[in-house]
Design a protein around this motif. Structure first.
Motif, mmCIF file in Angstrom:
data_model
loop_
_atom_site.group_PDB
_atom_site.id
_atom_site.type_symbol
_atom_site.label_atom_id
_atom_site.label_comp_id
_atom_site.label_asym_id
_atom_site.label_seq_id
_atom_site.Cartn_x
_atom_site.Cartn_y
_atom_site.Cartn_z
ATOM 1 N N ARG A 1 0.709 3.721 -2.486
ATOM 2 C CA ARG A 1 0.133 4.701 -3.236
ATOM 3 C C ARG A 1 -1.077 5.148 -2.607
ATOM 4 N N ARG A 2 -1.470 6.485 -2.523
ATOM 5 C CA ARG A 2 -2.973 6.834 -2.252
ATOM 6 C C ARG A 2 -3.795 7.494 -3.263
ATOM 7 N N PHE B 1 0.818 -1.172 -0.049
ATOM 8 C CA PHE B 1 -0.065 -0.107 -0.115
ATOM 9 C C PHE B 1 0.887 1.275 0.140
ATOM 10 N N ASP C 1 -5.568 10.167 -5.290
ATOM 11 C CA ASP C 1 -5.736 11.376 -5.283
ATOM 12 C C ASP C 1 -6.605 11.763 -6.458
ATOM 13 N N ILE D 1 3.371 7.273 -1.822
ATOM 14 C CA ILE D 1 3.270 7.841 -0.578
ATOM 15 C C ILE D 1 4.735 7.832 -0.142
#
Length: 125
Positions: A113-114, A111, A116, A123
């Protein structure tokens, strides 16, 4: 399922894992020190038994259709400290000590990346 067996599964002390139609349950690996979610994978009965026997996280590889020891080629194994079971016993949280990055991309966690808007943003570690 009868009310008695539902009550036993949800409130009792017997370990009665509930595998789905493909014989799998969800397993979430969480760093036991930082509480960071490292990865999500699936376990069949063989992977669960091997994990409990060895203390190393094993999973069922859906793409390869076989048992998979996390870190079997990279050496980045996940040492299982504790297994927590959800209320209806169809998902596990494994508190682990990672021996290196958990993600096959080399990232510490899968995990990394987030979301947007409509884009993914990396991240920072």
């Amino acid at each position: 399922m009868s009310d008695d067996s539902t009550a036993e599964r949800e409130q009792g002390s017997a370990f009665l894992p509930r595998f789905d139609g493909q014989g799998l349950l969800t397993a979430i690996a969480v760093d036991c020190v930082t509480s960071e979610i490292l990865m999500v994978a699936f376990m069949d009965s063989e992977a669960l038994a091997k994990t409990r026997e060895t203390g190393l996280a094993h999973f069922h590889s859906r793409s390869r259709g076989r048992l998979w020891l996390k870190g079997e080629t990279s050496g980045h194994v996940l040492r299982v400290e504790e297994i927590r079971v959800d209320c209806d016993q169809d998902a596990l949280v494994m508190l682990v000590r990672p021996a290196g990055p958990a993600c096959h991309t080399g990232a510490r966690s899968c995990f990394y990346r987030r979301l947007d808007g409509d884009r993914l943003q990396r991240i920072s570690d």
